[in-house]
Write an enzyme that holds these catalytic residues in place. Sequence first.
Site, PDB file in Angstrom:
ATOM      1  N   GLY A 175      -4.533  -0.384   3.071  1.00 58.47           N
ATOM      2  CA  GLY A 175      -4.331   0.250   1.770  1.00 58.47           C
ATOM      3  C   GLY A 175      -5.398   1.280   1.431  1.00 58.47           C
ATOM      4  N   SER A 176      -6.633   0.987   1.765  1.00 56.36           N
ATOM      5  CA  SER A 176      -7.702   1.925   1.424  1.00 56.36           C
ATOM      6  C   SER A 176      -7.512   3.246   2.154  1.00 56.36           C
ATOM      7  CB  SER A 176      -9.066   1.321   1.767  1.00 56.36           C
ATOM      8  OG  SER A 176      -9.286   0.163   0.987  1.00 56.36           O
TER       9      SER A 176
ATOM     10  N   SER B 143      -0.039  -2.102   2.418  1.00 52.95           N
ATOM     11  CA  SER B 143      -1.014  -2.813   3.235  1.00 52.95           C
ATOM     12  C   SER B 143      -0.414  -4.153   3.638  1.00 52.95           C
ATOM     13  CB  SER B 143      -2.298  -3.025   2.436  1.00 52.95           C
ATOM     14  OG  SER B 143      -3.203  -3.795   3.187  1.00 52.95           O
TER      15      SER B 143
ATOM     16  N   HIS C 295      -1.759  -7.026   4.664  1.00 56.39           N
ATOM     17  CA  HIS C 295      -2.354  -8.330   4.345  1.00 56.39           C
ATOM     18  C   HIS C 295      -2.108  -8.787   2.907  1.00 56.39           C
ATOM     19  CE1 HIS C 295      -6.218  -7.517   2.070  1.00 56.39           C
ATOM     20  NE2 HIS C 295      -5.990  -6.299   2.521  1.00 56.39           N
TER      21      HIS C 295
ATOM     22  N   THR D 248      -5.718   5.068  18.897  1.00 55.59           N
ATOM     23  CA  THR D 248      -4.735   4.215  19.565  1.00 55.59           C
ATOM     24  C   THR D 248      -4.090   3.296  18.540  1.00 55.59           C
ATOM     25  OG1 THR D 248      -6.046   4.304  21.561  1.00 55.59           O
ATOM     26  CG2 THR D 248      -4.418   2.534  21.425  1.00 55.59           C
TER      27      THR D 248
ATOM     28  N   CYS E 126     -12.805  -6.606  -4.859  1.00 60.58           N
ATOM     29  CA  CYS E 126     -13.578  -5.414  -4.510  1.00 60.58           C
ATOM     30  C   CYS E 126     -14.703  -5.170  -5.490  1.00 60.58           C
ATOM     31  CB  CYS E 126     -12.666  -4.199  -4.456  1.00 60.58           C
ATOM     32  SG  CYS E 126     -11.117  -4.536  -3.644  1.00 60.58           S
TER      33      CYS E 126
HETATM   34  C1  LIG Z   1      -5.899  -4.484  -1.700  1.00 58.04           C
HETATM   35  C2  LIG Z   1      -5.471  -3.205  -2.306  1.00 58.04           C
HETATM   36  C3  LIG Z   1      -5.771  -1.968  -1.706  1.00 58.04           C
HETATM   37  C4  LIG Z   1      -6.627  -1.879  -0.464  1.00 58.04           C
HETATM   38  O1  LIG Z   1      -5.950  -2.358   0.654  1.00 58.04           O
HETATM   39  P1  LIG Z   1      -6.763  -2.777   1.970  1.00 58.04           P
HETATM   40  O2  LIG Z   1      -5.709  -2.962   2.990  1.00 58.04           O
HETATM   41  O3  LIG Z   1      -7.490  -4.036   1.640  1.00 58.04           O
HETATM   42  O4  LIG Z   1      -7.677  -1.643   2.293  1.00 58.04           O
HETATM   43  C5  LIG Z   1      -5.312  -0.827  -2.300  1.00 58.04           C
HETATM   44  N1  LIG Z   1      -4.584  -0.868  -3.431  1.00 58.04           N
HETATM   45  C6  LIG Z   1      -4.268  -2.028  -4.039  1.00 58.04           C
HETATM   46  C7  LIG Z   1      -3.431  -2.013  -5.266  1.00 58.04           C
HETATM   47  C8  LIG Z   1      -4.695  -3.234  -3.500  1.00 58.04           C
HETATM   48  O5  LIG Z   1      -4.399  -4.378  -4.109  1.00 58.04           O
END
Ligand SMILES: *Cc1c(COP(=O)(O)O)cnc(C)c1O
Length: 381
Positions: free
Chosen positions: A72-73, A201, A203, A239, A325
């Site tokens: 997500g980041s 994302s 996870h 990769t 975070c």
């Molecule tokens: C967790 C989260 C992210 C970041 O995702 P990562 O995969 O942990 O880098 C970004 N946006 C939102 C809304 C999230 O909850």
Amino acid sequence: MSSFIYADHAATTPVHPAVLKAMLPYFSQQYGNPFSLYRLGRQAKAALEQARESVARCLGALPEEICFTSGGSEGDNWAVKGMALAGKEAGKLHILTTAFEHPALLESCKFLETQGYRVTYLPASPKGFVSPEQVEAAIDEDTCLVSVMYANNETGTIQPVQEIGAVCRNKGVPFHTDGVQAAGWLPINVQAQNIDLLTLSAHKLGGPKGVGVLYCKKGLSPHSLIQGGKQEKGRRAGTENVAGAVGLAKALELTRQNQARRCREVAAKRDWLEGQFSALPGCLINGADPRLPGHLNLSFPGVEGESLLLYLDAQGIAASSGSACSSGSGKPSHVLLALGRSEKEAKGSLRLSIGEDLSWEDCRRLAETAKEAVKLLRYDV
Ligand SMILES: *Cc1c(COP(=O)(O)O)cnc(C)c1O
């Protein structure tokens, strides 16, 4: 000792057993590099492209509009910085977003401000929303991107993404939404919802950490942030994380199954929990419906959020104050402040984000323990 209760699904989720099973062959048997021309490589490439097709199908997108990322980041950074760099070529240096985005988005915007860009951070209503009208009024001829998250990670509030997308489309401005929290629970169709860029994302929806997706509508060309090899059609070097992509696709598919029923069941437990807490004197509910089904964000002014967490942890309960975070920073959550909460209210916050694994018995123990903790830890009653 009673069983462990996990009420922090917004921070991360356990990998679904079927996801793990789908991923396993790509570590030690089908370990080829998708760029290699021999059979082992071609097999990896086929798995990667199959994952891409599956993700595209789940989102109503085309496979070539799906790029795999590290999560997500990266997706948020890429959308905003990539579109900002593309905007610069057209002389457009304005970005429109909200005050309650995830840090990955906000910090990208703050960085761009140091590089000569202008950023508007729309304020939230006390319930946690921005309106399409607010967005429309703030777009100007320099706007190169609008970014409004689909569902908030701290409060779970769901923004009117389709309507905001329609406003952007009308004005001819690309629209990005961070769908990381929403994707596990809500249907997403990028066409019907007027979404031009979408971050996911794995996870946060039953997949592995370290892999995500940036959907980017055909015809848009955000600049690449990671240069090197020609992977992902030259858009992102490195990769490919084949096992991760396979896991993400499987996890996303699973979230599409019985989605409405799963939402109803989880929301029923969340609503029951909310009822338990709202009876406590001074308790505030942060954010309002429409909300994600598993989210419950509470403030207990006069209680330290961090102490509450430690107490719950000692009782075998995992929860969060604000976002993972920002926790540990001692700073009140920027999201709660954006909703107009005071510092004291924001610091006394507790975020519960429950999943399907939570039984009714767990719910009762969670409520009892947290209520007990609030009574014990309140310093100014
Ligand atoms: C967790 C989260 C992210 C970041 O995702 P990562 O995969 O942990 O880098 C970004 N946006 C939102 C809304 C999230 O909850």
